[in-house]
Design a protein around this motif. Structure first.
Motif, PDB file in Angstrom:
ATOM      1  N   ASN A  37       0.815  -1.216   0.000  1.00  0.00           N
ATOM      2  CA  ASN A  37       0.000   0.000   0.000  1.00  0.00           C
ATOM      3  C   ASN A  37       0.849   1.267   0.000  1.00  0.00           C
ATOM      4  O   ASN A  37       0.332   2.360  -0.251  1.00  0.00           O
ATOM      5  CB  ASN A  37      -0.934   0.013   1.217  1.00  0.00           C
ATOM      6  N   PHE A  38       2.114   1.104   0.306  1.00  0.00           N
ATOM      7  CA  PHE A  38       2.989   2.281   0.358  1.00  0.00           C
ATOM      8  C   PHE A  38       3.556   2.541  -1.043  1.00  0.00           C
ATOM      9  O   PHE A  38       4.698   2.214  -1.363  1.00  0.00           O
ATOM     10  CB  PHE A  38       4.120   2.067   1.369  1.00  0.00           C
ATOM     11  N   LYS A  39       2.660   3.189  -1.888  1.00  0.00           N
ATOM     12  CA  LYS A  39       3.069   3.490  -3.258  1.00  0.00           C
ATOM     13  C   LYS A  39       2.493   4.850  -3.655  1.00  0.00           C
ATOM     14  O   LYS A  39       1.482   5.305  -3.114  1.00  0.00           O
ATOM     15  CB  LYS A  39       2.594   2.403  -4.214  1.00  0.00           C
ATOM     16  N   ASP A  40       3.155   5.492  -4.575  1.00  0.00           N
ATOM     17  CA  ASP A  40       2.783   6.850  -4.963  1.00  0.00           C
ATOM     18  C   ASP A  40       1.450   6.877  -5.711  1.00  0.00           C
ATOM     19  O   ASP A  40       1.066   5.914  -6.395  1.00  0.00           O
ATOM     20  CB  ASP A  40       3.860   7.459  -5.853  1.00  0.00           C
ATOM     21  N   ILE A  58       4.137   8.411  -1.173  1.00  0.00           N
ATOM     22  CA  ILE A  58       3.922   7.685   0.092  1.00  0.00           C
ATOM     23  C   ILE A  58       5.021   6.625   0.210  1.00  0.00           C
ATOM     24  O   ILE A  58       5.214   5.815  -0.695  1.00  0.00           O
ATOM     25  CB  ILE A  58       2.552   6.992   0.112  1.00  0.00           C
ATOM     26  N   PHE A  59       5.737   6.666   1.293  1.00  0.00           N
ATOM     27  CA  PHE A  59       6.771   5.647   1.468  1.00  0.00           C
ATOM     28  C   PHE A  59       6.989   5.339   2.947  1.00  0.00           C
ATOM     29  O   PHE A  59       6.618   6.116   3.822  1.00  0.00           O
ATOM     30  CB  PHE A  59       8.087   6.033   0.780  1.00  0.00           C
ATOM     31  N   LEU A  60       7.597   4.164   3.146  1.00  0.00           N
ATOM     32  CA  LEU A  60       7.828   3.604   4.487  1.00  0.00           C
ATOM     33  C   LEU A  60       9.319   3.352   4.646  1.00  0.00           C
ATOM     34  O   LEU A  60      10.004   2.982   3.691  1.00  0.00           O
ATOM     35  CB  LEU A  60       7.057   2.286   4.639  1.00  0.00           C
ATOM     36  N   SER A  88       6.292   6.298   8.481  1.00  0.00           N
ATOM     37  CA  SER A  88       5.728   6.450   7.135  1.00  0.00           C
ATOM     38  C   SER A  88       5.594   7.942   6.841  1.00  0.00           C
ATOM     39  O   SER A  88       5.322   8.739   7.753  1.00  0.00           O
ATOM     40  CB  SER A  88       4.372   5.756   7.038  1.00  0.00           C
ATOM     41  N   VAL A 110       3.845  10.778   4.122  1.00  0.00           N
ATOM     42  CA  VAL A 110       2.930  11.121   3.025  1.00  0.00           C
ATOM     43  C   VAL A 110       3.155  12.596   2.710  1.00  0.00           C
ATOM     44  O   VAL A 110       2.997  13.451   3.594  1.00  0.00           O
ATOM     45  CB  VAL A 110       1.454  10.876   3.401  1.00  0.00           C
ATOM     46  N   LYS A 140      14.760   3.708   3.206  1.00  0.00           N
ATOM     47  CA  LYS A 140      13.458   3.368   2.649  1.00  0.00           C
ATOM     48  C   LYS A 140      13.266   1.860   2.602  1.00  0.00           C
ATOM     49  O   LYS A 140      14.176   1.118   2.247  1.00  0.00           O
ATOM     50  CB  LYS A 140      13.337   3.955   1.239  1.00  0.00           C
ATOM     51  N   TYR A 174       7.580  -4.722  -1.181  1.00  0.00           N
ATOM     52  CA  TYR A 174       6.250  -4.375  -1.713  1.00  0.00           C
ATOM     53  C   TYR A 174       5.379  -5.628  -1.686  1.00  0.00           C
ATOM     54  O   TYR A 174       4.839  -6.066  -2.690  1.00  0.00           O
ATOM     55  CB  TYR A 174       6.367  -3.819  -3.136  1.00  0.00           C
TER      56      TYR A 174
END
Length: 674
Positions: free
Chosen positions: A158-161, A167-169, A203, A205, A225, A229
């Motif tokens: 779910n951590f995708k642009d 959005i990144f973790l 995380s 945003v 990072k 995924y």
């Protein structure tokens, strides 16, 4: 005593070479050496057979390692489940080396199929275990990667642009979390999932318009990072990995426990292992013979006392042989075979740690046995410790009944315990308690009279060093180097001369004693310089004679090394007294039952530690005195020990009188009962 050796020169047919090796092995008294290469001969070495045997040995070694690991697993399983587990013991302190007759050993191949069938089964089990452990390693790696994200409630995927938002973790160290506010100032939404660990998951945003500014701040924060995924939540991944590890570990345990049902195969495996070792050595020995297409020349060494027996065996054999047994020739490298009694032979292991004696050299082992025994007790010097060592080592020897040449260290400890008891009585020390406090006789207490102990230690050193120079003098006379033998006596003249001269000056003894002492010193110096000049030519004689005077410094430097006897003897007594005093202090403070328990515990723990550390120190420093101070006066060493064909066996030994000896033992027990 270093035994006289004889050389065997033997011609035979190639077709009978293997049969000859079996005969020589059975006799157990022949060391095969490299034969002289004659015209039209060569050394034929069967590498294929050696490789095949090495491969089999490696497989059996795998079995040993597998069973050793399985034993640990089985023991842990039994402990966790409160069950009894008694592993199969094939070797150890209380287990003597096993005996086989020659015929039993020769039939070792009868168990080959069973052993290698079991090994194949173990290999299959091992492969399964390796696969399960590899799976566990992957799971461990997942745990290491995912643990920091345990509290992240959403999937990694779910951590995708999106079109306008990044959005990144990732992870940030706890020391950098204070910089989160700077990210928020740039319009980023930041969530920290666990702020109590050294490394924290966060995380971010942020609108893509502010991404460059945010990334600059993240770089200063050492942000890493997350590159995963995966369509799963971290907590699920952790749970699955942990469950997989548990299940795999259970399977591994079950596989080992199933395999350990066959652990008694180790007896046959060890027997087969020794058989292959001997077969390998026989092939190597065949390669040491000088061979033609039809015949071979074999050279070997045998003790003189066994020569007649071997001559009869070879003469009565059906093989086509031509041989002679002769004395060694000058220039030949002769192995050393020492034959000593049961008291002296254990100390051969001490001498061999330094170097084996050369053939025809004076055997140092009887002298080492005497002085090692003497000094070990002086260094440990507590009658209580000596009693425990004697009883403990004696019990082990009584249970195992080791053959000559086995359990040498235990035998040395047993005799060292006797010496320690005797010196402990002389010095009046019983578990750190002084004999004077108990009203028991003693010569003197080293703690109360340390100078007496120091003088005794130095006196023992003078005795041993002069003894060593006396041995050298005897050796020189035996080799007909009379001048060298006389020169070696210089230290007797110097030591007694200095003692007489100093005694007359310092102790008010008669003046004529000082005159005699001075004469002896002068004679000693002349002999010392004579020894330095021997073997030199021209001006070298003068420099050699003058240079020899430097040996006086070395002599007295070596003499000071014997103060270690004083130091260790004093340390044993003091450490024992300290633990006793600590126990008494605890008793006085606590009193009653608790005080008694404390006193007993401190005494047991303290004295066990003191005995162990001081016994080890006595062994090490006693050995050093033999190697450096004693051997330096007469011993060369550098010899090669006699290793007959058959001595390579690791787990068993061969004795055709095995059942005769057992019958004798049983008969003796029956007579005792009657």
């Amino acid at each position: 005593m270093i035994c006289d050796m004889r050389k065997l020169l033997l011609f035979g047919n190639n077709s009978e070479k293997s049969k000859l090796m079996k005969i020589l092995h059975k006799e157990g008294c022949v060391e095969i050496s490299l034969a002289q290469k004659l015209d039209n001969t060569s050394y034929v070495f069967d590498e294929t057979k050696i490789e095949d045997i090495n491969r089999k040995l490696t497989k059996i070694e795998f079995l040993f390692d597998f069973l050793l690991e399985g034993e640990k697993i089985a023991a842990k399983y039994a402990k966790d489940n409160k069950q009894k587990y008694k592993p199969v013991k094939t070797s150890g302190l209380l287990i003597p080396k096993q005996c086989l007759t020659f015929e039993e050993f020769a039939s070792s191949l009868e168990v080959e199929d069973n052993v290698f069938s079991t090994i194949k089964n173990f290999e299959e089990i091992s492969n399964k275990i390796i696969s399960l452990r590899a799976d566990n390693a992957k799971c461990d790696n997942i745990l290491k990667q995912v643990e920091v994200f345990r509290k992240v409630p959403t999937k990694f995927s779910n951590f995708k642009d999106t079109k306008n938002v990044s959005i990144f973790l990732g992870t940030v160290s706890a020391s950098k979390l204070s910089m989160v506010s700077k990210l928020e100032e740039k319009g980023a939404y930041v969530e920290v999932f666990n702020d109590t660990l050294p490394l924290n998951a966060i995380s971010i945003v942020v609108l893509k318009d502010h991404l460059d500014e945010v990334q600059s701040i993240l770089s200063d924060m050492d942000f890493v990072k997350c590159s995963m995924y995966i369509e799963d939540v971290a907590s699920n991944m952790i749970f699955n990995a942990e469950e997989t590890i548990k299940a795999n570990s259970k399977k591994i345990e079950e596989l080992y426990l199933e395999a350990m049902k066959d652990e008694k195969i180790i007896f046959d495996a060890q027997r087969l292992y020794d058989y292959y070792l001997l077969e390998k050595r026989k092939i190597e020995c065949e390669g040491l013979t000088a061979s033609t297409s039809t015949s071979f020349l074999l050279e070997a060494w045998i003790p003189q006392e066994k020569a007649e027996q071997l001559d009869k065996v070879l003469n009565d054999s059906p093989l086509s042989l031509a041989y002679i047994i002769r004395e060694p020739i000058d220039g030949e490298s002769v192995p050393t075979y020492c034959e000593n009694n049961e008291v002296v032979s254990p100390y051969e292991s001490v001498t061999n740690m330094f170097s084996a004696p050369k053939y025809k050299e004076i055997d140092p082992n009887p002298f080492v046995a005497f002085f090692f025994f003497l000094f070990f007790g002086m260094m440990l010097s507590d009658a209580g410790y000596g009693l425990i060592l004697t009883l403990g080592a004696g019990a082990i020897l009584a249970i195992t009944k080791p053959k000559k040449g086995q359990s040498n260290l235990i035998k040395i400890v047993f005799m060292g315990g006797i010496s320690t008891m005797l010196w402990g009585i002389v010095f009046g020390s019983y578990f750190g308690i002084s004999a004077t406090d108990m009203g028991i006789w003693c010569w003197f207490n080293p703690v109360e009279k340390p100078l007496n102990m120091l003088f005794l230690s130095v006196g023992m050193g003078i005795f041993q060093m002069l003894f060593g120079t006396g041995i050298k003098s005897v050796a020189e006379f035996k080799s007909r180097n009379y001048l060298g033998g006389i020169a070696a006596l210089c230290w007797f003249f110097l030591v007694f001369g200095i003692a007489g001269f100093a005694g007359a000056k310092m102790l008010n003894m008669p003046s004529w004693l000082g005159t005699i002492g001075l004469v002896l010193v002068i004679v000693g110096l002349v002999l010392l310089m004579l020894g330095g000049a021997l073997g030199k030519k021209g001006a070298g004689r003068i420099t050699g004679a003058l240079g020899a005077l430097y040996e006086i410094i070395n002599f007295f430097s070596d003499l000071m090394s014997y103060t270690r006897i004083f130091g260790l003897g004093l340390a044993t007594a003091v450490i024992g007294m300290v633990f006793n005093n600590i126990g008494l202090v605890i008793y006085d403070m606590a009193g009653g039952v608790i005080g008694v328990i404390g006193l007993v515990l401190i005494a047991i723990i303290g004295h066990v530690f003191s005995m162990a550390i001081n016994a080890l120190g006595s062994y090490v420093h006693d050995s050093r005195l033999q190697f450096v101070e004693f051997f330096g006066k007469f011993y060369e060493g550098g010899g090669e020990l006699f290793r007959p064909l058959g001595s390579e066996m690791k787990y068993y030994y061969i004795n055709d009188n095995k059942y005769i000896e057992n019958k004798k033992i049983n008969t003796e027990k029956t007579q005792e009962v009657l």
